[in-house]
Design a protein around this motif. Structure first.
Motif, PDB file in Angstrom:
ATOM      1  N   GLY A  73       0.773  -0.968  -0.077  1.00 57.66           N
ATOM      2  CA  GLY A  73       0.171  -0.077   0.279  1.00 57.66           C
ATOM      3  C   GLY A  73       1.079   1.156  -0.189  1.00 57.66           C
ATOM      4  N   MET A  74       1.999   1.249   0.871  1.00 55.46           N
ATOM      5  CA  MET A  74       2.877   2.413   0.596  1.00 55.46           C
ATOM      6  C   MET A  74       3.641   2.616  -0.468  1.00 55.46           C
ATOM      7  N   THR A  88       2.363   1.840  -3.494  1.00 56.00           N
ATOM      8  CA  THR A  88       1.427   2.336  -4.181  1.00 56.00           C
ATOM      9  C   THR A  88       0.903   3.848  -3.999  1.00 56.00           C
ATOM     10  N   VAL A  89       0.817   4.043  -2.921  1.00 53.38           N
ATOM     11  CA  VAL A  89       0.414   5.449  -2.802  1.00 53.38           C
ATOM     12  C   VAL A  89       1.676   6.703  -3.071  1.00 53.38           C
ATOM     13  N   THR A  90       2.901   5.918  -2.779  1.00 50.02           N
ATOM     14  CA  THR A  90       3.709   7.085  -3.267  1.00 50.02           C
ATOM     15  C   THR A  90       4.302   6.827  -4.623  1.00 50.02           C
ATOM     16  N   PHE A 100      -0.511   5.767 -10.402  1.00 52.40           N
ATOM     17  CA  PHE A 100      -1.065   4.877  -9.951  1.00 52.40           C
ATOM     18  C   PHE A 100      -1.540   3.878 -10.869  1.00 52.40           C
TER      19      PHE A 100
END
Length: 118
Positions: free
Chosen positions: A16-17, A19-21, A25
């Motif tokens: 998740g981290m 993907t967010v950074t 996306f």
């Protein structure tokens, strides 16, 4: 067990981290990342059972898993690439070195995983 759940949770948080950074996306990348985490969580206990049941070593398990892994990879290619463009891929010496290096990394990772499991 709690250790398995907590390690899987940390893996999902890490995905998740990343993907967010990410600059862009891509939902397919997230799905494949989460799917790989789940599949590894299922594969490792299964491999341990097979290794103990049939008295196999790490190299033998890798040898038996390679055809299945290759088939699954071939099935996944159309989700990330246009298969019609693959024959025209420019196989330079740099690209070939990266492909060989990636393959060797996978083999080393797989053998180390099986050695730890076994």
């Amino acid at each position: 067990s709690n250790a398995t759940v907590s390690s899987l949770f940390m893996l999902v948080v890490g995905i998740g981290m990343v993907t967010v950074t990410e600059i862009a996306f891509v939902a397919v990348g997230l799905v494949f990342g989460l799917l790989s985490a789940v599949l590894v969580a299922v594969q490792q206990p299964y491999a341990k059972v097979q290794m103990t049941t049939f008295n196999l070593n790490a190299a033998h398990v890798m040898y038996l898993q390679c055809p299945l892994a290759s088939a699954l990879l071939c099935l996944a290619i159309p989700t990330t690439e246009d298969p019609r463009t693959l024959p025209s891929f420019p196989f330079s010496s740099q690209a070939l070195a990266l492909i060989v290096g990636s393959s060797l990394s996978y083999i080393t990772l797989g053998l180390s995983q099986m050695a730890i499991i076994g």
